[in-house]
Design an enzyme around this catalytic site. Structure first.
Site, PDB file in Angstrom:
ATOM      1  N   HIS A  19       0.890  -1.272   0.065  1.00  0.00           N
ATOM      2  CA  HIS A  19       0.059  -0.198  -0.202  1.00  0.00           C
ATOM      3  C   HIS A  19       0.930   1.262   0.086  1.00  0.00           C
ATOM      4  CE1 HIS A  19      -2.837  -2.885   2.273  1.00  0.00           C
ATOM      5  NE2 HIS A  19      -3.453  -2.698   1.212  1.00  0.00           N
ATOM      6  N   SER A  57      -2.614  -7.839   2.800  1.00  0.00           N
ATOM      7  CA  SER A  57      -2.739  -7.662   4.281  1.00  0.00           C
ATOM      8  C   SER A  57      -2.947  -9.266   4.674  1.00  0.00           C
ATOM      9  CB  SER A  57      -3.946  -6.886   4.592  1.00  0.00           C
ATOM     10  OG  SER A  57      -3.737  -5.766   4.032  1.00  0.00           O
TER      11      SER A  57
END
Ligand code: PNS
Length: 166
Positions: free
Chosen positions: A18, A129
């Site tokens: 990210h 994630s």
């Protein structure tokens, strides 16, 4: 007015993948608002407040990058924040269908809102994630794949002393 781009996601938790996308976006857009989805129907490891806090800690020296939580439709959040660009990262072909569907739905709901896709560097292409949480929960080291604030929070979550049963 400065052009604002929003970068929405679950960020449960934020990873170096990210961060890679955010840094690329920050070279193009003067202001980036990271929009952390708060969805009571979706179970997350970290609360929305924790996810926002970790992102703010990560970008504490970058005033052009903000983080807030949101619920409801992304297009409404974009409108409320004066953003006409949505940034999303594309890692592999497998991301494409989901991303395409979201971008087209957002386009239908808000024709002036553009989705802007960025690719991370090769070393971050495998990161997600979910993989971070799985590897960490099984004892693997992810410290070079997440920012320090996330590594510390993962330790708190997974190494917290077990509650004694009644
Ligand atoms: O990191 P994620 O989970 O892939 O992010 C998904 C997100 C937050 C971008 C998406 O679920 C979203 O925008 N949710 C808000 C609800 C909405 O606007 N849905 C319509 C778009 S299909």
């Amino acid at each position: 007015m400065e052009k604002t781009a929003i970068y929405p996601g679950s960020f449960d938790p934020i990873t170096n993948g990210h961060i890679d996308i955010i840094q690329r976006g920050a070279r193009i857009f003067p202001r980036i608002v990271i929009a952390v989805l708060e969805n009571p129907k979706k179970q997350t490891l970290f609360s929305a407040a924790e996810r926002v806090k970790m992102i703010r800690e990560t970008f504490k020296d970058r005033p052009q990058i903000e983080a807030v939580s949101f619920s409801g439709l992304l297009i409404d959040f974009a409108r409320a924040n004066g953003a006409d660009v949505v940034i999303r990262g594309l890692r592999a072909v497998s991301d494409f269908e989901y991303e395409f569907q979201m971008a087209l739905m957002n386009k239908k709901l808000a024709p002036a809102l553009e989705t802007f896709f960025l690719m991370p560097s090769l070393r971050n292409i495998f990161l997600s994630s979910s993989v971070i949480k799985e590897v960490y929960s099984l004892g693997g080291n992810v410290s070079d794949l997440v920012p320090p604030s996330v590594d510390a929070r993962l330790a708190e979550k997974f190494r917290a002393p077990a509650r004694s049963s009644p």
